[in-house]
Design an enzyme around this catalytic site. Sequence first.
Site, PDB file in Angstrom:
ATOM      1  N   HIS A 163     105.524  66.230 -59.934  1.00 35.38           N
ATOM      2  CA  HIS A 163     105.202  66.798 -58.831  1.00 35.38           C
ATOM      3  C   HIS A 163     105.802  68.433 -58.954  1.00 35.38           C
ATOM      4  O   HIS A 163     106.689  68.596 -58.275  1.00 35.38           O
ATOM      5  CB  HIS A 163     105.705  66.229 -57.587  1.00 35.38           C
ATOM      6  N   GLN A 202     107.874  58.595 -55.480  1.00 36.37           N
ATOM      7  CA  GLN A 202     108.256  59.846 -56.112  1.00 36.37           C
ATOM      8  C   GLN A 202     109.838  59.753 -56.030  1.00 36.37           C
ATOM      9  O   GLN A 202     110.408  59.766 -54.965  1.00 36.37           O
ATOM     10  CB  GLN A 202     107.763  61.015 -55.640  1.00 36.37           C
ATOM     11  N   ARG A 215      97.437  63.763 -52.904  1.00 40.35           N
ATOM     12  CA  ARG A 215      98.410  62.749 -52.808  1.00 40.35           C
ATOM     13  C   ARG A 215      98.021  61.811 -53.889  1.00 40.35           C
ATOM     14  O   ARG A 215      96.813  61.247 -53.786  1.00 40.35           O
ATOM     15  CB  ARG A 215      98.683  62.245 -51.576  1.00 40.35           C
ATOM     16  N   ASN A 267     102.641  77.462 -50.954  1.00 37.46           N
ATOM     17  CA  ASN A 267     102.204  76.955 -52.355  1.00 37.46           C
ATOM     18  C   ASN A 267     100.971  76.772 -52.514  1.00 37.46           C
ATOM     19  O   ASN A 267     100.540  76.427 -53.596  1.00 37.46           O
ATOM     20  CB  ASN A 267     103.359  76.031 -52.853  1.00 37.46           C
TER      21      ASN A 267
HETATM   22  P1  NAD Z   1      94.541  72.548 -45.599  1.00 44.36           P
HETATM   23  O1  NAD Z   1      95.047  71.936 -44.157  1.00 44.36           O
HETATM   24  O2  NAD Z   1      94.347  73.806 -45.869  1.00 44.36           O
HETATM   25  O3  NAD Z   1      93.318  71.937 -46.166  1.00 44.36           O
HETATM   26  C1  NAD Z   1      92.956  70.422 -45.904  1.00 44.36           C
HETATM   27  C2  NAD Z   1      91.309  70.206 -45.817  1.00 44.36           C
HETATM   28  O4  NAD Z   1      91.251  68.729 -46.134  1.00 44.36           O
HETATM   29  C3  NAD Z   1      90.902  70.613 -44.455  1.00 44.36           C
HETATM   30  O5  NAD Z   1      89.724  71.709 -45.073  1.00 44.36           O
HETATM   31  C4  NAD Z   1      90.290  69.447 -43.895  1.00 44.36           C
HETATM   32  O6  NAD Z   1      89.171  69.586 -42.996  1.00 44.36           O
HETATM   33  C5  NAD Z   1      90.175  68.564 -45.171  1.00 44.36           C
HETATM   34  N1  NAD Z   1      90.063  66.874 -44.954  1.00 44.36           N
HETATM   35  C6  NAD Z   1      90.970  66.421 -44.243  1.00 44.36           C
HETATM   36  N2  NAD Z   1      90.545  65.199 -44.144  1.00 44.36           N
HETATM   37  C7  NAD Z   1      89.754  65.072 -45.118  1.00 44.36           C
HETATM   38  C8  NAD Z   1      88.611  63.961 -45.462  1.00 44.36           C
HETATM   39  N3  NAD Z   1      88.926  62.753 -44.967  1.00 44.36           N
HETATM   40  N4  NAD Z   1      87.693  64.281 -46.592  1.00 44.36           N
HETATM   41  C9  NAD Z   1      87.505  65.441 -46.792  1.00 44.36           C
HETATM   42  N5  NAD Z   1      88.223  66.570 -46.398  1.00 44.36           N
HETATM   43  C10 NAD Z   1      89.185  66.155 -45.426  1.00 44.36           C
HETATM   44  O7  NAD Z   1      95.719  72.152 -46.713  1.00 44.36           O
HETATM   45  P2  NAD Z   1      96.041  72.505 -48.164  1.00 44.36           P
HETATM   46  O8  NAD Z   1      97.129  73.608 -47.926  1.00 44.36           O
HETATM   47  O9  NAD Z   1      94.800  72.956 -49.016  1.00 44.36           O
HETATM   48  O10 NAD Z   1      96.772  71.412 -48.645  1.00 44.36           O
HETATM   49  C11 NAD Z   1      95.941  70.246 -48.920  1.00 44.36           C
HETATM   50  C12 NAD Z   1      96.823  69.193 -49.204  1.00 44.36           C
HETATM   51  O11 NAD Z   1      97.279  69.343 -50.672  1.00 44.36           O
HETATM   52  C13 NAD Z   1      98.001  68.902 -48.624  1.00 44.36           C
HETATM   53  O12 NAD Z   1      97.568  67.946 -47.321  1.00 44.36           O
HETATM   54  C14 NAD Z   1      98.892  68.192 -49.553  1.00 44.36           C
HETATM   55  O13 NAD Z   1      98.892  66.639 -49.685  1.00 44.36           O
HETATM   56  C15 NAD Z   1      98.653  68.645 -50.887  1.00 44.36           C
HETATM   57  N6  NAD Z   1      99.413  69.484 -51.503  1.00 44.36           N
HETATM   58  C16 NAD Z   1     100.100  69.248 -52.639  1.00 44.36           C
HETATM   59  C17 NAD Z   1     100.843  70.199 -53.066  1.00 44.36           C
HETATM   60  C18 NAD Z   1     101.534  69.721 -54.469  1.00 44.36           C
HETATM   61  O14 NAD Z   1     102.529  70.537 -54.915  1.00 44.36           O
HETATM   62  N7  NAD Z   1     100.836  69.162 -55.455  1.00 44.36           N
HETATM   63  C19 NAD Z   1     101.190  71.483 -52.607  1.00 44.36           C
HETATM   64  C20 NAD Z   1     100.806  71.580 -51.377  1.00 44.36           C
HETATM   65  C21 NAD Z   1      99.765  70.776 -50.828  1.00 44.36           C
END
Ligand code: NAD
Length: 393
Positions: free
Chosen positions: A333, A314, A285, A147
């Site tokens: 969400h 949530q 988050r 997603n």
């Molecule tokens: P991903 O693993 O592709 O990317 C995460 C990125 O965060 C990586 O590039 C990593 O290097 C970076 N990162 C980690 N710690 C960090 C920090 N302290 N400072 C800066 N960058 C940092 O993940 P994604 O698929 O892009 O998803 C990211 C987040 O989005 C997920 O962990 C989840 O919490 C959230 N998410 C939300 C929904 C929603 O429905 N709202 C859906 C999917 C994911």
Amino acid sequence: MAKILCVLYPDPVTGYPPVYARDSIPSITGYPGGQTVPDPDALGFTPGQLLGCVSGELGLREYLEAAGHELVVTSDKDGPDSEFEKHLPDAEVVISQPFWPAYLSAERIAKAPELKLALTAGIGSDHVDLDAAIKAGITVAEVTYSNSISVAEHAVMQILALVRNYLPSHQWVVDGGWNIADCVERAYDLEGFDVGIIAAGRIGQAVLRRLAPFDVNLHYFDTRRLPEEVEKELNLTYHPDVQSLVSSVDVVDIHAPLHPQTYHLFDANLINSMRRGSYIVNTARAEITVRDDIVDALRTGQLAGYAGDVWFPQPPAPDHPWRTMPHEAMTPHVSGSTLSAQARYAAGTREILEDYFASQPIRDEYLIVAGGALAGTGAASYTADGKASPGAE
Ligand code: NAD
């Protein structure tokens, strides 16, 4: 024969839909960067159906029961008397979605001696105490990429909704008004703004690509810097830390995972170092921000707007202050649970279950914890340094 305990959000208040707004959804055959879409042996649903709610059952029942397993699906997830806690002691697999998370705290993991697989139907496994999962030898997996584009589209929408003052303007229509001045006194063009992305992972990069045609100045911070050719292609300004980024932009869009490094990152100190009248969009988050510091900053005007779809806990209480704070454009969400996304994460959930029950390796990119350590995507995105994942508390 295993017990699979699946926690899903409740059905629509009007009941499970007999008919949908559209007859089909586009078929997505691959993700940016070359990762392939989920590829289970079969699907127990028609793509486009509502799968993430209790009656949707992620389309898993027929498959699991035919294999002799027991599937328990419930939305009753909180508190010691919940259905979730009742079934936890003999569950081998727990499936949960971030939209309606079954918090798997260390305490709950201790009550689940049979638990071997905690599967997130979606992305983001911070509702699981990853340290406790590591210690207990539980595999944590999620459906990476399922997603990501859905969330990126939602984030772009919320940036535009805030900057252009969309929701208050819409409200004037609903209320029978034609109050142009009231609508536009807070409306701007995005063009020319400095927009900063925190974490340029799958979602963050998708947002950067979608925003580039808006003629904005794009900035980002990530603990892992993007390749030079991507920075050049999208004309990105890289910042070595969060402080540098937030003080250089008008809009901050957050896409980092929740882990000890990002927990409560956006507190009053950091927010006060931003330009007055900045906007924050957070679909990552909620606990990356300090709840009441966001409310205060909107009241004083330090922030011009806040939007996102993530809350803590949530579901949030009816009197959660983000429901009524000024200049918000929040949704529940939902960004990652469109019917389009559900088809992918339900298929990915089935693929992971098929691999697990066949004792085949789960795709590396789906793994967060395996073999007593962070693994796959988890090793790249999370830290497990003895502190619990805060969302699991
Ligand atoms: P991903 O693993 O592709 O990317 C995460 C990125 O965060 C990586 O590039 C990593 O290097 C970076 N990162 C980690 N710690 C960090 C920090 N302290 N400072 C800066 N960058 C940092 O993940 P994604 O698929 O892009 O998803 C990211 C987040 O989005 C997920 O962990 C989840 O919490 C959230 N998410 C939300 C929904 C929603 O429905 N709202 C859906 C999917 C994911």
